[in-house]
Design a protein around this motif. Structure first.
Motif, PDB file in Angstrom:
ATOM      1  N   TRP A 327       0.847  -1.193   0.000  1.00 58.41           N
ATOM      2  CA  TRP A 327       0.000   0.000   0.000  1.00 58.41           C
ATOM      3  C   TRP A 327       0.883   1.244   0.000  1.00 58.41           C
ATOM      4  O   TRP A 327       2.027   1.209   0.422  1.00 58.41           O
ATOM      5  CB  TRP A 327      -1.000   0.021   1.156  1.00 58.41           C
ATOM      6  CG  TRP A 327      -0.449  -0.143   2.541  1.00 58.41           C
ATOM      7  CD1 TRP A 327      -0.337  -1.301   3.261  1.00 58.41           C
ATOM      8  CD2 TRP A 327       0.041   0.900   3.408  1.00 58.41           C
ATOM      9  NE1 TRP A 327       0.202  -1.052   4.501  1.00 58.41           N
ATOM     10  CE2 TRP A 327       0.430   0.292   4.620  1.00 58.41           C
ATOM     11  CE3 TRP A 327       0.187   2.283   3.277  1.00 58.41           C
ATOM     12  CZ2 TRP A 327       0.967   1.010   5.688  1.00 58.41           C
ATOM     13  CZ3 TRP A 327       0.721   3.016   4.345  1.00 58.41           C
ATOM     14  CH2 TRP A 327       1.094   2.372   5.525  1.00 58.41           C
ATOM     15  N   TRP A 329       0.749   5.934  -0.424  1.00 55.98           N
ATOM     16  CA  TRP A 329      -0.055   7.146  -0.365  1.00 55.98           C
ATOM     17  C   TRP A 329       0.705   8.308  -0.998  1.00 55.98           C
ATOM     18  O   TRP A 329       1.920   8.285  -1.117  1.00 55.98           O
ATOM     19  CB  TRP A 329      -0.461   7.489   1.075  1.00 55.98           C
ATOM     20  CG  TRP A 329       0.591   8.177   1.876  1.00 55.98           C
ATOM     21  CD1 TRP A 329       0.771   9.530   2.026  1.00 55.98           C
ATOM     22  CD2 TRP A 329       1.624   7.557   2.657  1.00 55.98           C
ATOM     23  NE1 TRP A 329       1.846   9.785   2.847  1.00 55.98           N
ATOM     24  CE2 TRP A 329       2.385   8.602   3.247  1.00 55.98           C
ATOM     25  CE3 TRP A 329       1.973   6.217   2.918  1.00 55.98           C
ATOM     26  CZ2 TRP A 329       3.468   8.339   4.076  1.00 55.98           C
ATOM     27  CZ3 TRP A 329       3.066   5.969   3.741  1.00 55.98           C
ATOM     28  CH2 TRP A 329       3.790   7.022   4.303  1.00 55.98           C
ATOM     29  N   GLN A 338      -4.669   7.253  -1.567  1.00 53.13           N
ATOM     30  CA  GLN A 338      -4.222   6.045  -0.882  1.00 53.13           C
ATOM     31  C   GLN A 338      -4.476   4.856  -1.804  1.00 53.13           C
ATOM     32  O   GLN A 338      -5.571   4.725  -2.356  1.00 53.13           O
ATOM     33  CB  GLN A 338      -4.971   5.847   0.435  1.00 53.13           C
ATOM     34  CG  GLN A 338      -4.684   6.936   1.469  1.00 53.13           C
ATOM     35  CD  GLN A 338      -5.634   6.870   2.645  1.00 53.13           C
ATOM     36  OE1 GLN A 338      -6.820   7.162   2.508  1.00 53.13           O
ATOM     37  NE2 GLN A 338      -5.122   6.477   3.797  1.00 53.13           N
ATOM     38  N   ALA A 340      -4.149   0.626  -2.282  1.00 54.32           N
ATOM     39  CA  ALA A 340      -3.933  -0.703  -1.720  1.00 54.32           C
ATOM     40  C   ALA A 340      -3.815  -1.690  -2.871  1.00 54.32           C
ATOM     41  O   ALA A 340      -4.588  -1.621  -3.837  1.00 54.32           O
ATOM     42  CB  ALA A 340      -5.089  -1.098  -0.801  1.00 54.32           C
ATOM     43  N   CYS A 375      -7.753   5.314  -3.901  1.00 57.86           N
ATOM     44  CA  CYS A 375      -8.764   6.043  -3.142  1.00 57.86           C
ATOM     45  C   CYS A 375      -8.351   7.507  -3.036  1.00 57.86           C
ATOM     46  O   CYS A 375      -7.331   7.825  -2.419  1.00 57.86           O
ATOM     47  CB  CYS A 375      -8.930   5.440  -1.759  1.00 57.86           C
ATOM     48  SG  CYS A 375      -9.295   3.665  -1.807  1.00 57.86           S
ATOM     49  N   PRO A 379     -10.921   7.479   2.560  1.00 58.86           N
ATOM     50  CA  PRO A 379     -10.233   6.553   3.464  1.00 58.86           C
ATOM     51  C   PRO A 379     -11.026   5.292   3.796  1.00 58.86           C
ATOM     52  O   PRO A 379     -10.439   4.240   4.030  1.00 58.86           O
ATOM     53  CB  PRO A 379      -9.977   7.397   4.719  1.00 58.86           C
ATOM     54  CG  PRO A 379     -10.967   8.527   4.645  1.00 58.86           C
ATOM     55  CD  PRO A 379     -11.152   8.799   3.191  1.00 58.86           C
ATOM     56  N   LYS A 380     -12.353   5.375   3.815  1.00 57.20           N
ATOM     57  CA  LYS A 380     -13.145   4.182   4.129  1.00 57.20           C
ATOM     58  C   LYS A 380     -12.962   3.116   3.048  1.00 57.20           C
ATOM     59  O   LYS A 380     -12.840   1.924   3.352  1.00 57.20           O
ATOM     60  CB  LYS A 380     -14.624   4.540   4.267  1.00 57.20           C
ATOM     61  CG  LYS A 380     -14.978   5.265   5.555  1.00 57.20           C
ATOM     62  CD  LYS A 380     -16.469   5.524   5.653  1.00 57.20           C
ATOM     63  CE  LYS A 380     -17.268   4.234   5.695  1.00 57.20           C
ATOM     64  NZ  LYS A 380     -18.726   4.497   5.848  1.00 57.20           N
ATOM     65  N   PHE A 382     -10.351   2.761   1.236  1.00 56.48           N
ATOM     66  CA  PHE A 382      -8.985   2.272   1.372  1.00 56.48           C
ATOM     67  C   PHE A 382      -8.908   1.177   2.434  1.00 56.48           C
ATOM     68  O   PHE A 382      -8.335   0.104   2.201  1.00 56.48           O
ATOM     69  CB  PHE A 382      -8.048   3.431   1.724  1.00 56.48           C
ATOM     70  CG  PHE A 382      -6.634   3.022   2.024  1.00 56.48           C
ATOM     71  CD1 PHE A 382      -5.819   2.485   1.040  1.00 56.48           C
ATOM     72  CD2 PHE A 382      -6.113   3.171   3.302  1.00 56.48           C
ATOM     73  CE1 PHE A 382      -4.511   2.109   1.318  1.00 56.48           C
ATOM     74  CE2 PHE A 382      -4.806   2.806   3.589  1.00 56.48           C
ATOM     75  CZ  PHE A 382      -4.006   2.270   2.595  1.00 56.48           C
ATOM     76  N   MET A 383      -9.497   1.432   3.596  1.00 64.02           N
ATOM     77  CA  MET A 383      -9.439   0.457   4.675  1.00 64.02           C
ATOM     78  C   MET A 383     -10.176  -0.828   4.302  1.00 64.02           C
ATOM     79  O   MET A 383      -9.678  -1.934   4.519  1.00 64.02           O
ATOM     80  CB  MET A 383     -10.027   1.059   5.956  1.00 64.02           C
ATOM     81  CG  MET A 383      -9.235   2.243   6.501  1.00 64.02           C
ATOM     82  SD  MET A 383      -7.488   1.843   6.813  1.00 64.02           S
ATOM     83  CE  MET A 383      -7.667   0.636   8.129  1.00 64.02           C
ATOM     84  N   LYS A 386      -8.230  -2.913   1.543  1.00 69.06           N
ATOM     85  CA  LYS A 386      -7.111  -3.738   1.991  1.00 69.06           C
ATOM     86  C   LYS A 386      -7.580  -5.127   2.426  1.00 69.06           C
ATOM     87  O   LYS A 386      -6.970  -6.143   2.088  1.00 69.06           O
ATOM     88  CB  LYS A 386      -6.364  -3.041   3.138  1.00 69.06           C
ATOM     89  CG  LYS A 386      -5.556  -1.833   2.689  1.00 69.06           C
ATOM     90  CD  LYS A 386      -4.471  -1.462   3.676  1.00 69.06           C
ATOM     91  CE  LYS A 386      -5.028  -0.900   4.964  1.00 69.06           C
ATOM     92  NZ  LYS A 386      -3.948  -0.423   5.852  1.00 69.06           N
ATOM     93  N   THR A 387      -8.680  -5.153   3.157  1.00 69.15           N
ATOM     94  CA  THR A 387      -9.214  -6.438   3.624  1.00 69.15           C
ATOM     95  C   THR A 387      -9.717  -7.286   2.467  1.00 69.15           C
ATOM     96  O   THR A 387      -9.452  -8.494   2.386  1.00 69.15           O
ATOM     97  CB  THR A 387     -10.355  -6.201   4.630  1.00 69.15           C
ATOM     98  OG1 THR A 387      -9.863  -5.446   5.736  1.00 69.15           O
ATOM     99  CG2 THR A 387     -10.932  -7.508   5.132  1.00 69.15           C
TER     100      THR A 387
END
Length: 415
Positions: A327, A329, A338, A340, A375, A379-380, A382-383, A386-387
């Motif tokens: 990842w 940025w 950002q 991932a 992203c 940020p949402k 992005f998080m 990743k998952t």
């Protein structure tokens, strides 16, 4: 024999004193390693962050002390020896020792190569003129700042992350800035055309003169740069030039020692080179990746930290393969991008939102599975991305394209 030439007790010797080296030392101590740990860095600074150099440090929002990864006493408390302002100039694999530039010899049980790279300069006439700058170290930025004391017409060569971040900061200072990119779009190696177009429009709105397909023939001037001549014959006036055209991995010493260094130091999933007692991590390590079909080098904080942990585990005798998700940025003006994953080999790009203004995201699919996401001030996504990428999630493109649908809710259940 002088003290500097005494052969020291073997332990872990680290070539480099940047992010990867610092994390390695910390992970070794956390893992219970009790032997000597020595970091040999060619800069005269304690380990510090590099990403803010082209952003906050150039823009005078942070000083050098605020870049330090750890306070000075941290290293003494953990009995980590720092030999700064030095470089390893030779590796003797048979004797398991290294020679420093001042002639000092350090023995090692383990040698970890974490030297990163040096800025690439265009192989064109005038590249070494005064007023031509690169961005890699605190000293580089200090020199650039000194050159900005007078109003300057700035030309930035390179439309990658470093060049664009520098252009954004310099433009925010009110300087006239031109960006030259040899390819037909910005960030061509790392993102899709839709994101490239967004950043092109953003910089042009901010007043940057962005030239695409602009190959540089030479830099003009006698002692100091005064212009940039393009392959087209056009000459752009320039009082200052910033080159952001990538880095060259610092691996020549290892290559001379007989290690495989095709584009960086070749390592396996445990960060081992073809010499089992020599490891390599960070920007200089060419490593296999679960997220790419071919070995690659990654120039990122994430990669430096995670590879350092992998190398520490190898040294501690509890080896774990490197499988971390890449990842990245980038901060440009008020926009934070950002990323991932790696968008290598995607067959579908799905835009979530209005690609002309943040927040929006671009999701990259291969055979229906999410492999990467860019992203833009989102940020949402992005998080969640990743998952989902780590889980090789199969996605519904129609729901994925709706920014009102949570990214995780666009996953197709395989149960």
């Amino acid at each position: 024999m002088s003290e500097s030439f005494v052969k020291e007790t073997a332990g872990v010797v680290v070539a480099g004193a940047g992010q990867a080296a610092a994390q390695l030392a910390q992970s070794l101590r956390q893992g219970g390693y009790g032997g000597p740990v020595t970091l040999v860095g060619d800069e005269g600074f304690l380990p510090y962050e590099r990403p803010p150099l082209s952003k906050d440090y150039l823009g005078n929002k942070r000083d050098a002390a605020q870049l330090l990864l750890r306070r000075p006493e941290f290293w003494a408390e953990r009995q980590v020896t720092l030999r700064l302002g030095q470089a390893i100039v030779a590796v003797n694999r048979e004797a398991s020792n290294v020679t420093l530039a001042d002639g000092a010899i350090l023995s090692y049980e383990w040698l970890v190569w974490a030297t990163g790279g040096r800025p690439r300069r265009l192989p064109c006439p005038g590249a070494d003129l005064a007023g031509v700058h690169t961005i890699r170290t605190i000293a580089d930025i200090d020199a650039l700042k000194r050159d900005l004391a007078q109003p300057r017409r700035v030309v930035v060569i390179g439309g990658g992350y470093i060049g664009l971040e520098a252009a954004a900061v310099l433009r925010s200072m009110g300087l006239p800035v031109t960006v030259l990119e040899a390819q037909e779009r910005l960030l061509a190696r790392v993102t899709s055309p839709v994101v490239s177009q967004f950043f092109l429009d953003l910089h042009r709105r901010e007043g940057v003169d962005v030239r695409l397909g602009a190959a540089v023939r030479r830099l003009t001037g006698t002692e100091r740069v005064v212009g940039v001549e393009l392959a087209s014959g056009e000459i752009l006036p320039a009082d200052l030039v910033v080159m952001g055209v990538g880095i060259i991995p610092n691996v020549e010493v290892l290559a001379t020692a007989g290690l495989s260094c095709p584009n960086g130091v070749e390592v396996d999933a445990h960060c081992r080179t073809n010499d089992p007692r020599i490891l390599a991590i960070g920007d200089c390590a060419l490593h296999p990746s679960a997220h790419a079909a071919v070995p690659l080098r990654l120039e990122s904080v994430q990669n430096a930290i995670d590879q350092a942990k992998t190398a520490a585990a190898t040294i501690l005798g509890v080896p774990q393969p490197y499988t971390a998700l890449p990842w990245f940025w980038s901060d440009q003006y008020a926009v934070k991008m950002q990323t991932a994953g790696l968008c290598l080999g995607y067959d579908q790009a799905v835009v979530r939102g209005d690609a002309s203004r943040p927040p929006f995201s671009v999701a990259y699919l291969r055979d229906g599975r999410l492999i990467a996401v860019d992203c833009l001030s989102a940020p949402k996504d992005f998080m969640a991305g990743k998952t989902l990428i780590a889980g090789q999630a199969l996605m519904d493109p129609e729901r994925l394209a709706d920014p009102g649908v949570d990214l995780k809710a666009a996953r197709i259940s395989t149960e």
